[in-house]
Design a protein around this motif. Sequence first.
Motif, short mmCIF file in Angstrom:
data_model
loop_
_atom_site.label_atom_id
_atom_site.label_comp_id
_atom_site.label_asym_id
_atom_site.label_seq_id
_atom_site.Cartn_x
_atom_site.Cartn_y
_atom_site.Cartn_z
N MET A 292 0.85 -1.19 0.00
CA MET A 292 0.00 0.00 0.00
C MET A 292 0.88 1.24 0.00
O MET A 292 1.94 1.27 0.62
CB MET A 292 -0.91 0.02 1.24
CG MET A 292 -1.73 1.28 1.40
SD MET A 292 -2.94 1.18 2.76
CE MET A 292 -1.85 0.98 4.18
N VAL A 293 0.41 2.26 -0.71
CA VAL A 293 0.98 3.60 -0.64
C VAL A 293 -0.12 4.51 -0.15
O VAL A 293 -1.24 4.51 -0.68
CB VAL A 293 1.51 4.07 -2.01
CG1 VAL A 293 2.06 5.49 -1.91
CG2 VAL A 293 2.57 3.11 -2.53
N VAL A 294 0.17 5.28 0.89
CA VAL A 294 -0.81 6.15 1.53
C VAL A 294 -0.41 7.60 1.32
O VAL A 294 0.77 7.95 1.43
CB VAL A 294 -0.90 5.86 3.05
CG1 VAL A 294 -1.98 6.71 3.70
CG2 VAL A 294 -1.16 4.38 3.30
N GLY A 295 -1.38 8.44 1.01
CA GLY A 295 -1.19 9.88 0.94
C GLY A 295 -1.94 10.57 2.06
O GLY A 295 -2.58 9.92 2.90
N ARG A 296 -1.91 11.87 2.08
CA ARG A 296 -2.58 12.61 3.15
C ARG A 296 -4.09 12.40 3.15
O ARG A 296 -4.74 12.55 4.18
CB ARG A 296 -2.23 14.09 3.05
CG ARG A 296 -0.76 14.38 3.39
CD ARG A 296 -0.48 15.86 3.57
NE ARG A 296 0.89 16.05 4.05
CZ ARG A 296 1.93 16.36 3.28
NH1 ARG A 296 1.74 16.50 1.97
NH2 ARG A 296 3.12 16.52 3.80
N ASP A 297 -4.66 12.05 2.00
CA ASP A 297 -6.10 11.84 1.92
C ASP A 297 -6.50 10.37 2.06
O ASP A 297 -7.69 10.05 2.02
CB ASP A 297 -6.63 12.38 0.59
CG ASP A 297 -6.49 13.89 0.48
OD1 ASP A 297 -6.55 14.56 1.52
OD2 ASP A 297 -6.30 14.38 -0.65
N GLY A 298 -5.53 9.49 2.22
CA GLY A 298 -5.84 8.07 2.35
C GLY A 298 -5.03 7.23 1.38
O GLY A 298 -4.05 7.70 0.78
N ALA A 299 -5.43 5.98 1.22
CA ALA A 299 -4.69 5.05 0.37
C ALA A 299 -4.71 5.53 -1.09
O ALA A 299 -5.77 5.78 -1.65
CB ALA A 299 -5.27 3.65 0.47
N ILE A 300 -3.53 5.64 -1.68
CA ILE A 300 -3.38 5.97 -3.10
C ILE A 300 -3.42 4.70 -3.94
O ILE A 300 -3.98 4.68 -5.03
CB ILE A 300 -2.04 6.70 -3.32
CG1 ILE A 300 -2.04 8.06 -2.60
CG2 ILE A 300 -1.75 6.87 -4.81
CD1 ILE A 300 -0.67 8.71 -2.56
N GLY B 88 -4.19 2.37 6.55
CA GLY B 88 -3.89 3.68 5.98
C GLY B 88 -4.59 4.80 6.73
O GLY B 88 -4.05 5.91 6.84
N ARG B 89 -5.79 4.55 7.27
CA ARG B 89 -6.49 5.57 8.04
C ARG B 89 -5.70 5.92 9.31
O ARG B 89 -5.69 7.09 9.75
CB ARG B 89 -7.90 5.09 8.39
CG ARG B 89 -8.83 5.03 7.19
CD ARG B 89 -10.24 4.56 7.55
NE ARG B 89 -11.15 4.72 6.42
CZ ARG B 89 -11.33 3.81 5.47
NH1 ARG B 89 -10.67 2.66 5.53
NH2 ARG B 89 -12.16 4.05 4.47
N PHE B 90 -5.06 4.93 9.90
CA PHE B 90 -4.21 5.22 11.06
C PHE B 90 -2.96 5.97 10.64
O PHE B 90 -2.57 6.96 11.27
CB PHE B 90 -3.84 3.92 11.77
CG PHE B 90 -2.81 4.12 12.86
CD1 PHE B 90 -3.15 4.78 14.04
CD2 PHE B 90 -1.51 3.65 12.70
CE1 PHE B 90 -2.20 4.97 15.03
CE2 PHE B 90 -0.56 3.84 13.69
CZ PHE B 90 -0.91 4.50 14.87
N LEU B 91 -2.31 5.55 9.57
CA LEU B 91 -1.07 6.19 9.15
C LEU B 91 -1.27 7.64 8.73
O LEU B 91 -0.36 8.47 8.86
CB LEU B 91 -0.44 5.39 8.00
CG LEU B 91 -0.03 3.95 8.35
CD1 LEU B 91 0.54 3.25 7.13
CD2 LEU B 91 0.97 3.93 9.51
N ARG B 92 -2.47 7.97 8.24
CA ARG B 92 -2.78 9.36 7.88
C ARG B 92 -2.61 10.31 9.06
O ARG B 92 -2.34 11.51 8.86
CB ARG B 92 -4.21 9.48 7.36
CG ARG B 92 -4.45 8.96 5.96
CD ARG B 92 -5.89 9.23 5.52
NE ARG B 92 -6.19 10.65 5.46
CZ ARG B 92 -7.03 11.28 6.29
NH1 ARG B 92 -7.65 10.62 7.25
NH2 ARG B 92 -7.25 12.58 6.15
#
Length: 362
Positions: free
Chosen positions: A48-56, A263-267
Motif C-alpha cells: 500500500m501507498v498512503v497519501g494525506r487523503d488516504g490510500a493511493i 492507511g487511516r491510522f497512518l494518515r
Amino acid sequence: MTRRQMMAAATAAALTGASSASARDTAGFDAALQAVFDGAETPALGGMVVGRDGAIWTGAKGVRHVGGAPATANDLWHLGSNTKAMTAALYGRLVDKGQASWMATLGEALPDMTMDAVWKDVPVKQVMTHRAGLSDATALGQAWLMTARADPASLTDQRRALGLRMLASRPAGTPGTFGYANSNYILIGAIIERITGASWEDAMRTELFGPLGITTGGFGAPAGDQPWGHGGGQGIDPTGPVTDNPAALGPAGTVHMSLQDYGRFLRVFLNDGAGWLTPETLAVLMQPVGEGQPPYAGGWIVPPGQPWAQGVCLTHDGSNTMWYASTWVAPGIGKAFVAVSNDAQRGRPACQTLIPGLIQSI
C-alpha cells in the motif's frame, strides 16, 4: 522482532532519492509488487501507498493460504509489532483528553501496583521507548507462552499480573539503554486499562478504531475467508489452538485490519494528527528518547539518513512468526509505504524489498 531484524528493516529502504512519477500513476506500484512477488516464495504479498487523503494504491498477489483462494487488496493482515505505534498513539489520545500525562512515572501511572522502589520514578515515556530496563525473560518466558492461552482470567487481570511480575524486582536490563521487549507495551496497555477502566481492546475500539473510521480492526489471526499465517511453509488454520501470540500480549502486537484501514491510522502521521491527536502529542510520539541505537519513539524507529523522506522518517516491522508487516512513514512528502505477507520467514525479505520499490515508484 529481534534488534537485528529491526535494524535491518530500518536500513532496507534507505534511498538517495525517488523518481518524479506521479503518485496517482499506480502502474509503477503494480510493477514493483509483481517483480518482488515473482522473485519470492511467500504465499501472498500485499502493499500500500498512503497519501494525506488516504490510500493511493493497494495491491496483493498470491494466495490466502497454500492451496487456497487468491489474496485480495481488501483482505485482512496481521500487523504484529506495528501494533505498538497504535498503543502509543492511544496513550497520546488519553493525554489529549486530560486523562494521562507525558510526565507521568510508573509510580504515578500505576499507584495501586506493588513494585520495587526503583521502578516508581521511571517515566512512562522511557517504557514506551524500550529504555526502562524491562526484559521479556522476566514475565514472558516459555512457561508463560505455554500456559497463557488457557488462563481463565480476564485480559485486564492477566496484564496486571504480568505487570506485577515485571516490576517485582529490579530491572533485568540497563535503564536508559535500548532493550526491545514486548513487556514494555504490555505495561503501557495495563496503564491504559487503569486509566480507562476498560480492556485495552475495548479502549482501542472506542478511542482509535471508531474515531478513525476503522471498521475491520480486530485482534489475533483474522477469522473467516481471509489469509492465514504460515509457518514452515504450511498454513496455520485460524480456528486452531495456536494462531497468534497469547492475547494478553495484545498491546505489543496482535492487531489485524485491512490495508485501507491501516492507511487511516497512518494518515494521522501525515496530517499533524488529523484532528484525532494534537500536533503537540504527535510531536512527542515522533521524538526519540535517550541516546544510542536505534533511535526509538512512540512505537516507531526514527532512522537517520533518509534524504528521500525530506525530513523525519518513521519505520517499524512486525511479526508474530506467522505474518510479516513493514511500514515506512515520511510526513515531509506526505506518503507512507506498507508491505505485508502471510508468511513471516519468507515474507520478511519480500516485504523489505518491496518497500524501496514502492518508494522509487512515486
